[in-house]
Design a protein around this motif. Structure first.
Motif, PDB file in Angstrom:
ATOM      1  N   ARG A  37       0.833  -1.190   0.000  1.00 31.79           N
ATOM      2  CA  ARG A  37       0.000   0.000   0.000  1.00 31.79           C
ATOM      3  C   ARG A  37       0.868   1.241   0.000  1.00 31.79           C
ATOM      4  O   ARG A  37       2.014   1.215   0.448  1.00 31.79           O
ATOM      5  N   GLN A  38       0.282   2.298  -0.514  1.00 32.68           N
ATOM      6  CA  GLN A  38       0.986   3.569  -0.529  1.00 32.68           C
ATOM      7  C   GLN A  38      -0.010   4.683  -0.247  1.00 32.68           C
ATOM      8  O   GLN A  38      -0.976   4.862  -1.001  1.00 32.68           O
ATOM      9  N   ALA A  39       0.243   5.390   0.823  1.00 34.35           N
ATOM     10  CA  ALA A  39      -0.586   6.536   1.179  1.00 34.35           C
ATOM     11  C   ALA A  39       0.003   7.793   0.548  1.00 34.35           C
ATOM     12  O   ALA A  39       1.205   7.836   0.255  1.00 34.35           O
ATOM     13  N   PRO A  40      -0.809   8.815   0.346  1.00 33.42           N
ATOM     14  CA  PRO A  40      -0.301  10.058  -0.250  1.00 33.42           C
ATOM     15  C   PRO A  40       0.869  10.618   0.547  1.00 33.42           C
ATOM     16  O   PRO A  40       0.807  10.740   1.769  1.00 33.42           O
ATOM     17  N   GLY A  41       1.952  10.901  -0.160  1.00 37.12           N
ATOM     18  CA  GLY A  41       3.120  11.483   0.485  1.00 37.12           C
ATOM     19  C   GLY A  41       3.970  10.523   1.264  1.00 37.12           C
ATOM     20  O   GLY A  41       4.923  10.936   1.929  1.00 37.12           O
ATOM     21  N   LYS A  42       3.640   9.242   1.200  1.00 37.77           N
ATOM     22  CA  LYS A  42       4.401   8.248   1.954  1.00 37.77           C
ATOM     23  C   LYS A  42       4.976   7.201   1.022  1.00 37.77           C
ATOM     24  O   LYS A  42       4.539   7.036  -0.107  1.00 37.77           O
ATOM     25  N   GLN A  43       5.958   6.477   1.538  1.00 36.23           N
ATOM     26  CA  GLN A  43       6.543   5.410   0.751  1.00 36.23           C
ATOM     27  C   GLN A  43       5.632   4.193   0.729  1.00 36.23           C
ATOM     28  O   GLN A  43       4.821   3.974   1.631  1.00 36.23           O
ATOM     29  N   ARG A  44       5.791   3.408  -0.309  1.00 38.25           N
ATOM     30  CA  ARG A  44       5.062   2.159  -0.397  1.00 38.25           C
ATOM     31  C   ARG A  44       5.513   1.221   0.715  1.00 38.25           C
ATOM     32  O   ARG A  44       6.699   1.141   1.027  1.00 38.25           O
ATOM     33  N   GLU A  45       4.570   0.525   1.303  1.00 37.58           N
ATOM     34  CA  GLU A  45       4.915  -0.412   2.374  1.00 37.58           C
ATOM     35  C   GLU A  45       4.251  -1.762   2.139  1.00 37.58           C
ATOM     36  O   GLU A  45       3.180  -1.864   1.540  1.00 37.58           O
ATOM     37  N   ARG A  46       4.914  -2.779   2.614  1.00 42.91           N
ATOM     38  CA  ARG A  46       4.395  -4.131   2.495  1.00 42.91           C
ATOM     39  C   ARG A  46       3.263  -4.332   3.482  1.00 42.91           C
ATOM     40  O   ARG A  46       3.349  -3.902   4.632  1.00 42.91           O
ATOM     41  N   VAL A  47       2.223  -5.003   3.024  1.00 39.19           N
ATOM     42  CA  VAL A  47       1.101  -5.346   3.898  1.00 39.19           C
ATOM     43  C   VAL A  47       1.178  -6.824   4.265  1.00 39.19           C
ATOM     44  O   VAL A  47       1.225  -7.182   5.437  1.00 39.19           O
ATOM     45  N   ALA A  48       1.187  -7.677   3.241  1.00 35.17           N
ATOM     46  CA  ALA A  48       1.195  -9.116   3.479  1.00 35.17           C
ATOM     47  C   ALA A  48       1.635  -9.842   2.216  1.00 35.17           C
ATOM     48  O   ALA A  48       1.513  -9.303   1.111  1.00 35.17           O
ATOM     49  N   CYS A  49       2.135 -11.061   2.396  1.00 32.37           N
ATOM     50  CA  CYS A  49       2.572 -11.888   1.275  1.00 32.37           C
ATOM     51  C   CYS A  49       2.112 -13.318   1.523  1.00 32.37           C
ATOM     52  O   CYS A  49       1.970 -13.733   2.681  1.00 32.37           O
ATOM     53  N   ILE A  50       1.926 -14.041   0.435  1.00 32.26           N
ATOM     54  CA  ILE A  50       1.510 -15.435   0.555  1.00 32.26           C
ATOM     55  C   ILE A  50       2.129 -16.240  -0.569  1.00 32.26           C
ATOM     56  O   ILE A  50       2.246 -15.753  -1.698  1.00 32.26           O
ATOM     57  N   ASN A  51       2.547 -17.474  -0.250  1.00 32.50           N
ATOM     58  CA  ASN A  51       3.113 -18.308  -1.309  1.00 32.50           C
ATOM     59  C   ASN A  51       2.122 -19.393  -1.716  1.00 32.50           C
ATOM     60  O   ASN A  51       0.989 -19.465  -1.226  1.00 32.50           O
ATOM     61  N   SER A  52       2.543 -20.245  -2.609  1.00 31.53           N
ATOM     62  CA  SER A  52       1.642 -21.260  -3.162  1.00 31.53           C
ATOM     63  C   SER A  52       1.246 -22.304  -2.133  1.00 31.53           C
ATOM     64  O   SER A  52       0.242 -22.991  -2.317  1.00 31.53           O
TER      65      SER A  52
END
Length: 123
Positions: A37-52
């Motif tokens: 996710r990326q909020a206005p004026g902020k850096q992109r940040e990881r929320v969650a990841c999932i593998n197979s």
């Protein structure tokens, strides 16, 4: 690999949303998927990841409120977001990678990105 995110919208604080990511392309089972996710004026940040294998990783600050899942048969990845807060307001992106599971916290290893879906948490 093509990714199409959907499900964003306006929700009140404390509410819930489920984001969806439709994936298309070859060998999707070999890909891990992430939500960022990326909020206005902020850096992109990881929320969650999932593998197979359905192993998941979460940003520490979001554990307990967000849940990532995938349906390999439907080529879909989901992000269930509960107890939303105004600070969760951002554009949310799904992404795919074939990189090793140990690297998926880094957005730079993702070669495929969806267009983003906007989430606004406000009363």
């Amino acid at each position: 690999v093509q990714l199409q995110a959907s499900g964003g919208g306006l929700v009140q604080p404390g509410g819930s949303l489920r984001l969806s990511c439709a994936a298309a392309g070859p060998n999707l089972d070999y890909h891990a998927f992430g939500w960022f996710r990326q909020a206005p004026g902020k850096q992109r940040e990881r929320v969650a990841c999932i593998n197979s294998a359905n192993s998941a990783q979460y940003a520490d600050s979001l554990k307990g409120r967000f849940t990532i899942s995938r349906d390999n048969a439907k080529n879909m990845v989901y992000l269930q977001m509960d107890n939303l807060k105004p600070e969760d307001t951002a554009n949310y992106y799904c992404a795919a990678t074939k990189s090793a599971w140990s690297t998926v916290r880094d957005s730079r290893v993702y070669g495929y990105w969806g267009q983003g879906t906007k989430v606004t948490v406000s009363s």
